[in-house]
Each structure stands twice: as C-alpha cells, then as structure tokens.
Design an enzyme around this catalytic site. Structure first.
Site, PDB file in Angstrom:
ATOM      1  N   LYS A 155      68.888  42.361 101.973  1.00 23.76           N
ATOM      2  CA  LYS A 155      67.656  41.661 101.573  1.00 23.76           C
ATOM      3  C   LYS A 155      66.608  41.976 102.634  1.00 23.76           C
ATOM      4  O   LYS A 155      66.327  41.188 103.535  1.00 23.76           O
ATOM      5  CB  LYS A 155      67.925  40.155 101.443  1.00 23.76           C
ATOM      6  CG  LYS A 155      66.856  39.436 100.634  1.00 23.76           C
ATOM      7  CD  LYS A 155      67.339  38.070 100.206  1.00 23.76           C
ATOM      8  CE  LYS A 155      66.210  37.179  99.767  1.00 23.76           C
ATOM      9  NZ  LYS A 155      65.397  37.692  98.680  1.00 23.76           N
TER      10      LYS A 155
HETATM   11  N1  PXG Z   1      66.438  39.530  93.210  1.00 21.26           N
HETATM   12  C1  PXG Z   1      65.561  39.727  94.199  1.00 21.26           C
HETATM   13  C2  PXG Z   1      64.972  41.077  94.364  1.00 21.26           C
HETATM   14  C3  PXG Z   1      65.207  38.657  95.033  1.00 21.26           C
HETATM   15  O1  PXG Z   1      64.367  38.886  96.033  1.00 21.26           O
HETATM   16  C4  PXG Z   1      66.688  37.232  93.776  1.00 21.26           C
HETATM   17  C5  PXG Z   1      67.010  38.331  92.999  1.00 21.26           C
HETATM   18  C6  PXG Z   1      67.399  35.944  93.541  1.00 21.26           C
HETATM   19  O2  PXG Z   1      68.342  35.734  94.572  1.00 21.26           O
HETATM   20  P1  PXG Z   1      68.765  34.276  95.068  1.00 21.26           P
HETATM   21  O3  PXG Z   1      69.682  34.519  96.218  1.00 21.26           O
HETATM   22  O4  PXG Z   1      67.498  33.571  95.464  1.00 21.26           O
HETATM   23  O5  PXG Z   1      69.433  33.644  93.921  1.00 21.26           O
HETATM   24  C7  PXG Z   1      65.747  37.375  94.809  1.00 21.26           C
HETATM   25  C8  PXG Z   1      65.336  36.159  95.579  1.00 21.26           C
HETATM   26  C9  PXG Z   1      60.602  34.840  99.318  1.00 21.26           C
HETATM   27  C10 PXG Z   1      61.201  35.449  98.091  1.00 21.26           C
HETATM   28  O6  PXG Z   1      59.463  35.094  99.625  1.00 21.26           O
HETATM   29  C11 PXG Z   1      62.583  35.523  97.914  1.00 21.26           C
HETATM   30  C12 PXG Z   1      63.134  36.134  96.801  1.00 21.26           C
HETATM   31  C13 PXG Z   1      62.298  36.637  95.849  1.00 21.26           C
HETATM   32  C14 PXG Z   1      60.926  36.570  96.023  1.00 21.26           C
HETATM   33  C15 PXG Z   1      60.367  35.971  97.145  1.00 21.26           C
HETATM   34  O7  PXG Z   1      61.270  34.088 100.026  1.00 21.26           O
HETATM   35  N2  PXG Z   1      64.502  36.260  96.706  1.00 21.26           N
END
Ligand code: PXG
Length: 293
Positions: free
Chosen positions: A151
């Site tokens: 990530k």
């Molecule tokens: N796919 C992507 C590309 C993400 O970035 C998810 C799926 C969902 O994952 P989780 O673990 O949340 O169920 C994500 C989530 C931020 C931010 O600014 C974080 C995400 C997406 C957009 C913004 O914190 N992550």
C-alpha cells in the site's frame, strides 16, 4: 479543542506538525500508508492494518523504528489525544528525508505521521440506492511492476486519475482494469460481484489490494453460508452479475447498481448485498479494539 497529530514519536498540535521539503514521500511517493477507522471508541482491525503497514514497509525495505505493538499504541494514543469516538485514522510513513533517489544518501529515519479526521462518507442515499460507476481508461500498473499488496504512496497517481474520470461524468466511482483488460478494483475500494448466490472477487494478482474490508467480507459471507471465490473478473462478468458491491475502510460496503450505463441485476441493491452490509455493520459495532479501556 486543538487537533493533535503523532509526528515522529511525539504528539504535537496539528498546526505545528511539519514534514521536510526533501521528504521522500513528498519527492518520490517513496512511502507507505494505511487508512483505518474507529467506531464508537474502538479501532476496527487495528492489528491487521498495522501488520499490512509493516509488510508494505518491509517490501520497500523501509525499517520502522518500533515494534508493531508500539505502533498500535501510538495509533490509540493519537485517537485519545483528539478525544475521538468515530473517525478516520491516516497513517503515513515515508523512507526519510534527503534529496536524490539513493536511499544510502538520505537519513533512513522514516517519517511517521498519524492523524485523525472526521469522516466524509458517501451520503446515505448512495447506500440505499447504490452507486453509478464507470470503467476508467486509466489502468492499474501490472502486479509484476508495482505489487498491489504494497500500500504505497506512489501507486496512487493512477487511482487519482481514474477518480477524476468518474468525477468528470458525475459517477460515484470508477473501476480500474489491469493490462489484460480484467477488472482489478475501484479507485479506493475492492470489488465483489454476486452470481447465482455466490461471491466472486478478483485476486490480488489481477491488481487488487488485499483490502482489510475485503477480508472481513469474505469471512462474513462464509459465516452466512455464501460461497466466496477469488477469480478473474471481466467487464462482461460485472455487467451480467446479479449484484455488485464495493468494499473499503471509508466506504465500508456500498452497492453498485450501474456500470457504464448498464443496470446491474435489478438496478437496485440486492438481497446478498443487503445481508453483507448488515453483517459488516454488526461486525464494526462489536469487533473493535477499545481505545478508552
Ligand atoms: N483498493 C485500494 C486501491 C485502496 O487504496 C482499498 C482497496 C480498500 O482496502 P481496505 O483495507 O480499506 O478495505 C483501498 C483503501 C486514504 C485512502 O487516503 C485509503 C484507501 C483508499 C483511498 C484513500 O487513506 N485505501
């Protein structure tokens, strides 16, 4: 009340926190992050988020200067300092500070920021009625080039471009395809479709993040007796699915009822989507790690 931010080991006022102009996260997107959620004074899947953060950092050879339990404690302290009950928690880590790509030439002293924010959720109407989604022309990078399991900060330029494509036509989200033209995920959410009473979601090798909400939903579905499999998903599969929904920390579980002007199933959130939303809400209401214990 002042807002506090955890900044490299100490809690400081948000308006006094700063990151250097040569921070590698800022210069090169050289860092990793997590978006975590607190519900009613408890953090959801804190251990899993911190584990994913440490794996992302390790894969980029960024060494965090503390053990995972200390990091979890820092997150909890930040939520407490802001007297938050329910909030979004942003954890950002960069490799360190210094001009130039070479990690040997910089201070390999990771920048660590933990902040809390009130959430800006989709309006309730979108959960009731479901999202209208488009397919973005911006692709996800191949998993062999940038591994979606990391990530990483730098990977998100394409997700931002895809989100702009959705905004341009007033869509709630955009699906992103990989280089083979298969569906990877949405810009900030994972994708599930329902076919003949079973759930299907793309595997991470297709370019999907191993979402914490995705993992929770896979387990909840199994508990409900709904079979789940990870399979290659094409646009045809989405267009002709019975139901489709997206999962993510910020959006939770949200129905998707149109894709590229085609109605999905009945064009309304379906029964399995409703059952998963209910199960997920029960889960976040009962399975959080208490902050104020
Ligand atoms: N796919 C992507 C590309 C993400 O970035 C998810 C799926 C969902 O994952 P989780 O673990 O949340 O169920 C994500 C989530 C931020 C931010 O600014 C974080 C995400 C997406 C957009 C913004 O914190 N992550």
């Amino acid at each position: 009340m002042a807002e506090y931010v955890y900044c490299n080991g100490t809690l400081v006022r948000a308006d006094e926190a700063h990151v250097g102009i040569y921070d590698h996260g800022f210069l090169y997107g050289d860092g990793v992050f997590e978006g975590i959620r607190a519900y009613n004074g408890g953090v959801f899947r804190l251990t899993e988020h911190v584990r994913r953060l440490y794996r992302s950092a390790h894969a980029l050879s960024i060494r965090l200067p503390m053990e995972q339990d200390e990091f979890r404690a820092a997150i909890i302290e930040t939520v407490k300092a802001n007297n938050m009950q329910s909030c979004y928690i942003r954890v950002s880590v960069s490799r360190g500070t210094g001009l130039g790509l070479d990690p040997e030439q910089i201070h390999n002293d990771p920048t660590i920021i933990i902040s809390t924010r009130q959430l800006r959720l989709y309006p309730q109407a979108m959960y009731d009625e479901g999202l209208d989604v488009i397919t973005a022309s911006t692709r996800v990078p191949p998993a062999v080039c940038i591994d979606p399991q990391i990530k990483s900060l730098g990977r998100y330029i394409n997700n931002i471009l895809a989100k702009m494509e959705a905004n341009r036509v007033g869509a709630g989200e955009a699906l992103m395809l990989n280089m083979a033209g298969n569906v990877a995920e949405a810009t900030g959410d994972n994708l599930f479709l329902v076919r003949d009473g079973a759930l299907i979601t793309p595997p991470t090798s297709e370019g999907a993040l191993v979402g914490i909400t995705r993992e929770a939903v896979m387990k909840l579905a199994a508990d409900l007796g709904v079979p789940v499999s990870e399979k290659v998903v094409t646009l045809y599969d989405c267009y002709t699915s019975d139901e489709t929904f997206l999962t993510g920390t910020a959006a939770e579980v949200i129905p998707m009822v149109r894709l590229d002007s085609r109605a999905i199933g009945s064009g309304k959130p379906g029964p399995i989507t409703h059952a998963i939303i209910d199960a997920f809400r029960r889960c976040t209401a009962t399975e959080c790690e208490p902050v104020y214990a």
